[in-house]
Write a protein that holds these residues in place. Structure first.
Motif, PDB file in Angstrom:
ATOM      1  N   PRO A  11       0.797  -1.226   0.000  1.00  0.00           N
ATOM      2  CA  PRO A  11       0.000   0.000   0.000  1.00  0.00           C
ATOM      3  C   PRO A  11       0.830   1.277   0.000  1.00  0.00           C
ATOM      4  CG  PRO A  11      -1.019  -1.603   1.436  1.00  0.00           C
ATOM      5  CD  PRO A  11       0.294  -2.193   1.006  1.00  0.00           C
ATOM      6  N   SER A  12       1.874   1.354   0.828  1.00  0.00           N
ATOM      7  CA  SER A  12       2.645   2.604   0.871  1.00  0.00           C
ATOM      8  C   SER A  12       3.345   2.862  -0.458  1.00  0.00           C
ATOM      9  CB  SER A  12       3.657   2.589   2.017  1.00  0.00           C
ATOM     10  OG  SER A  12       4.647   1.604   1.832  1.00  0.00           O
ATOM     11  N   GLY A  13       3.876   1.805  -1.095  1.00  0.00           N
ATOM     12  CA  GLY A  13       4.518   1.981  -2.387  1.00  0.00           C
ATOM     13  C   GLY A  13       3.537   2.385  -3.470  1.00  0.00           C
ATOM     14  N   CYS A  14       2.372   1.733  -3.492  1.00  0.00           N
ATOM     15  CA  CYS A  14       1.366   2.067  -4.501  1.00  0.00           C
ATOM     16  C   CYS A  14       0.805   3.467  -4.285  1.00  0.00           C
ATOM     17  CB  CYS A  14       0.248   1.030  -4.491  1.00  0.00           C
ATOM     18  SG  CYS A  14       0.730  -0.566  -5.200  1.00  0.00           S
ATOM     19  N   TYR A  15       0.573   3.850  -3.038  1.00  0.00           N
ATOM     20  CA  TYR A  15       0.056   5.197  -2.787  1.00  0.00           C
ATOM     21  C   TYR A  15       1.103   6.261  -3.136  1.00  0.00           C
ATOM     22  CZ  TYR A  15      -3.801   2.958  -0.256  1.00  0.00           C
ATOM     23  OH  TYR A  15      -4.891   2.195   0.087  1.00  0.00           O
ATOM     24  N   ILE A 364      -4.158   0.508   6.986  1.00  0.00           N
ATOM     25  CA  ILE A 364      -3.727   0.619   5.593  1.00  0.00           C
ATOM     26  C   ILE A 364      -3.895   2.042   5.070  1.00  0.00           C
ATOM     27  CG2 ILE A 364      -4.283  -0.110   3.231  1.00  0.00           C
ATOM     28  CD1 ILE A 364      -4.833  -2.910   4.348  1.00  0.00           C
ATOM     29  N   GLY A 365      -5.026   2.670   5.391  1.00  0.00           N
ATOM     30  CA  GLY A 365      -5.292   4.013   4.899  1.00  0.00           C
ATOM     31  C   GLY A 365      -4.338   5.067   5.410  1.00  0.00           C
ATOM     32  N   THR A 366      -3.675   4.797   6.549  1.00  0.00           N
ATOM     33  CA  THR A 366      -2.709   5.755   7.099  1.00  0.00           C
ATOM     34  C   THR A 366      -1.559   5.994   6.137  1.00  0.00           C
ATOM     35  OG1 THR A 366      -3.251   4.831   9.281  1.00  0.00           O
ATOM     36  CG2 THR A 366      -1.356   6.301   9.164  1.00  0.00           C
ATOM     37  N   ASN A 367      -1.330   5.046   5.230  1.00  0.00           N
ATOM     38  CA  ASN A 367      -0.231   5.189   4.284  1.00  0.00           C
ATOM     39  C   ASN A 367      -0.479   6.270   3.244  1.00  0.00           C
ATOM     40  OD1 ASN A 367       1.732   2.979   5.014  1.00  0.00           O
ATOM     41  ND2 ASN A 367      -0.124   1.775   4.808  1.00  0.00           N
ATOM     42  N   ARG A 368      -1.731   6.662   3.039  1.00  0.00           N
ATOM     43  CA  ARG A 368      -2.015   7.698   2.032  1.00  0.00           C
ATOM     44  C   ARG A 368      -1.406   9.057   2.418  1.00  0.00           C
ATOM     45  NH1 ARG A 368      -5.404   6.835  -2.178  1.00  0.00           N
ATOM     46  NH2 ARG A 368      -6.714   4.976  -2.155  1.00  0.00           N
ATOM     47  N   PRO A 369      -1.776   9.624   3.581  1.00  0.00           N
ATOM     48  CA  PRO A 369      -1.163  10.914   3.928  1.00  0.00           C
ATOM     49  C   PRO A 369       0.338  10.815   4.129  1.00  0.00           C
ATOM     50  CG  PRO A 369      -2.476  10.051   5.763  1.00  0.00           C
ATOM     51  CD  PRO A 369      -2.791   9.206   4.574  1.00  0.00           C
ATOM     52  N   CYS A 370       0.810   9.658   4.607  1.00  0.00           N
ATOM     53  CA  CYS A 370       2.251   9.451   4.767  1.00  0.00           C
ATOM     54  C   CYS A 370       2.949   9.546   3.411  1.00  0.00           C
ATOM     55  CB  CYS A 370       2.496   8.090   5.418  1.00  0.00           C
ATOM     56  SG  CYS A 370       4.229   7.633   5.595  1.00  0.00           S
ATOM     57  N   ALA A 371       2.386   8.892   2.405  1.00  0.00           N
ATOM     58  CA  ALA A 371       2.958   8.930   1.056  1.00  0.00           C
ATOM     59  C   ALA A 371       2.887  10.339   0.467  1.00  0.00           C
ATOM     60  CB  ALA A 371       2.228   7.942   0.154  1.00  0.00           C
ATOM     61  N   LYS A 372       1.777  11.019   0.688  1.00  0.00           N
ATOM     62  CA  LYS A 372       1.626  12.378   0.138  1.00  0.00           C
ATOM     63  C   LYS A 372       2.674  13.333   0.705  1.00  0.00           C
ATOM     64  CE  LYS A 372      -3.267  12.246  -1.143  1.00  0.00           C
ATOM     65  NZ  LYS A 372      -4.622  12.798  -0.889  1.00  0.00           N
ATOM     66  N   GLU A 373       2.977  13.194   1.991  1.00  0.00           N
ATOM     67  CA  GLU A 373       4.004  14.054   2.589  1.00  0.00           C
ATOM     68  C   GLU A 373       5.355  13.818   1.924  1.00  0.00           C
ATOM     69  OE1 GLU A 373       5.360  15.130   7.071  1.00  0.00           O
ATOM     70  OE2 GLU A 373       5.782  13.061   6.435  1.00  0.00           O
TER      71      GLU A 373
END
Length: 445
Positions: A11-15, A364-373
């Motif tokens: 998830p973190s890589g894809c996001y 899993i969803g926590t990876n979205r804002p982490c990736a955006k930063e």
């Protein structure tokens, strides 16, 4: 054209890849993974009977099929036989490491290394068909199991230990794991936490699933609920609902059942005890009590719980990657807003996202804002990064280094092979569980 490598296809890589191509129309992303299959823990960390969570693969698939995103599986970065981090850095303007937290935390108690003592990570990898996992005889001769930990992973492995073949057959669980679980003689599972029910980390949905398992009775000691000092009115909604479920089970009369799950609290493991054959035979726990400061303290009273297998589920931990700095205390790569920090300063072109950036926290969803930063940091650095020349197509350089990446076409061939295997077995899709089968299927493309 900004060329970025993302290491890790979970998830973190894809996001991270998704955020990059959404925010910059002049970026191309190669998503590299050590395995020939994408999706990381969504494929190899979600229990096979959790189809709703596994359906997240559909949204990750959309990212990897984007015209400016390319999946390259079977590419090991760092370590023996892997592409050195320094060489990968030469092939791209920027590299984002999304390598997760690949190992488990330890209990640090005597007997932890006894045969029959496993991390929950090992057990999950086995029933999820991870190609590095092997049938280590997890359930051979096992009647009673102890799961140490009270998070969602602990609930998952507890549930899988007592699942019947009829419930697992429609899933994609590998056939060998299905056969082993179906033949298991387990009649009792204890899931144990060192603190109280209000501090358990499982979600209510996961918890409730234990109460609807066919032929299985769930028990809770009412004394554990009474000892919990928390005022339910002051708790977050999830903890309040958890306590309601636990109270319901504690108030029930005992019923006849083929299998039993006992949820235990205020017990701290202090030693794994060996049987006459030198394998795990029991777990010695010390009874704990609230210390008035949110923690627990030992009471000096001990209890031995018989078990022929112990699954430790006390958290994930990041591991060092050769060529990157690593903070052993936190199990993360030192970073500032996703920029890798070397010797106190950001390292140009090197970034992290996901658990290796922030530690194994969130959902899993926590990876979205982490990736955006992280992506915001990378794109802010892009003008300087673009001054570095890189190859037009890094895949040629990978092949010159003896690496034969599994492309998206190869992954689709693996999917077809898994569907064909399921058809032969009279099931749905069935995962391929070893490297040779996966790579042979990928090469058939």
């Amino acid at each position: 054209m900004l060329r970025v490598a993302v290491v890790g296809s979970g998830p973190s890589g894809c996001y991270t890849a998704q955020s990059l191509v959404q925010q910059d129309p002049a970026v191309c992303v190669d998503v590299l993974d050590r395995l020939p299959c994408p999706y990381g823990l969504v494929r190899y960390g979600v229990a096979p009977d959790h189809e709703k969570i596994k359906s997240l693969q559909g949204s990750l698939r959309t990212v990897l099929e984007h015209e400016r995103v390319r999946f390259l599986g079977g590419v090991r970065v760092g370590g023996p036989g892997g592409l050195p981090v320094a060489r990968l850095r030469e092939l791209y303007h920027a590299v984002v490491y999304c390598v997760g937290a690949a190992t488990d935390r330890r209990l640090g108690i005597p007997g932890e290394e006894l045969p029959g003592s496993w991390s929950a990570t090992d057990f999950v990898a086995w029933y999820s068909a991870h190609p590095d996992a092997a049938d280590a005889g997890f359930l051979h001769g096992v009647r009673s199991a102890v799961v140490i930990g009270v998070g969602n992973v602990a609930v998952d492995v507890t549930r899988m230990l007592v699942r019947g073949a009829a419930e697992l057959r429609p899933t994609d669980i590998p056939q060998a794991a299905l056969d082993t679980l179906a033949a298991s003689g387990i009649t009792e599972v204890h899931m144990v936490g060192r603190r109280g029910p209000s501090q358990a980390r499982f979600t209510t949905k996961e918890l409730r699933e234990l109460g609807v398992l066919p032929g299985t009775e769930v028990t809770v000691d009412a004394a554990d609920l009474e000892l919990d000092p928390a005022d339910p009115a002051t708790l977050p909604a999830v903890q309040r609902r958890n306590l309601e479920v636990l109270r319901g089970w504690a108030g029930r009369s005992a019923a006849a059942a083929a299998r039993r799950i006992g949820l235990r609290f205020f017990l701290r493991p202090v030693e794994l005890l060996a049987d006459d054959a030198g394998r795990v035979g029991a777990v010695r726990f010390e009874r704990t009590a609230p210390d008035g400061h949110g923690g627990v303290s030992g009471t000096g009273r001990f209890e031995d719980v018989p078990a022929q297998v112990v699954l430790r589920s006390v958290g994930y931990r990041g591991v060092p990657l050769d060529g990157l700095p690593f903070d052993a205390a936190s199990g993360t790569v030192p970073n500032a807003a996703g920029r890798v920090v070397r010797d106190g300063a950001p390292s140009p072109g090197e970034y992290v996202a996901g658990w290796i950036k922030r530690g194994p926290t969130g959902v899993i969803g926590t990876n979205r804002p982490c990736a955006k930063e992280t992506v915001a940091s990378l794109l802010a650095d892009a003008p300087a990064l673009l001054t570095k020349p890189v190859p037009e197509d890094p895949v040629a350089a990978l092949r010159a280094a003896g690496i034969a990446p599994v492309t998206w076409t190869g992954w689709l061939a693996i999917e077809r092979a898994e569907a064909a295997l399921g058809a032969r077995l009279g099931r749905g899709v069935v995962k391929l569980a070893d490297w040779d089968a996966l790579l042979s299927a990928a090469r058939s493309a």
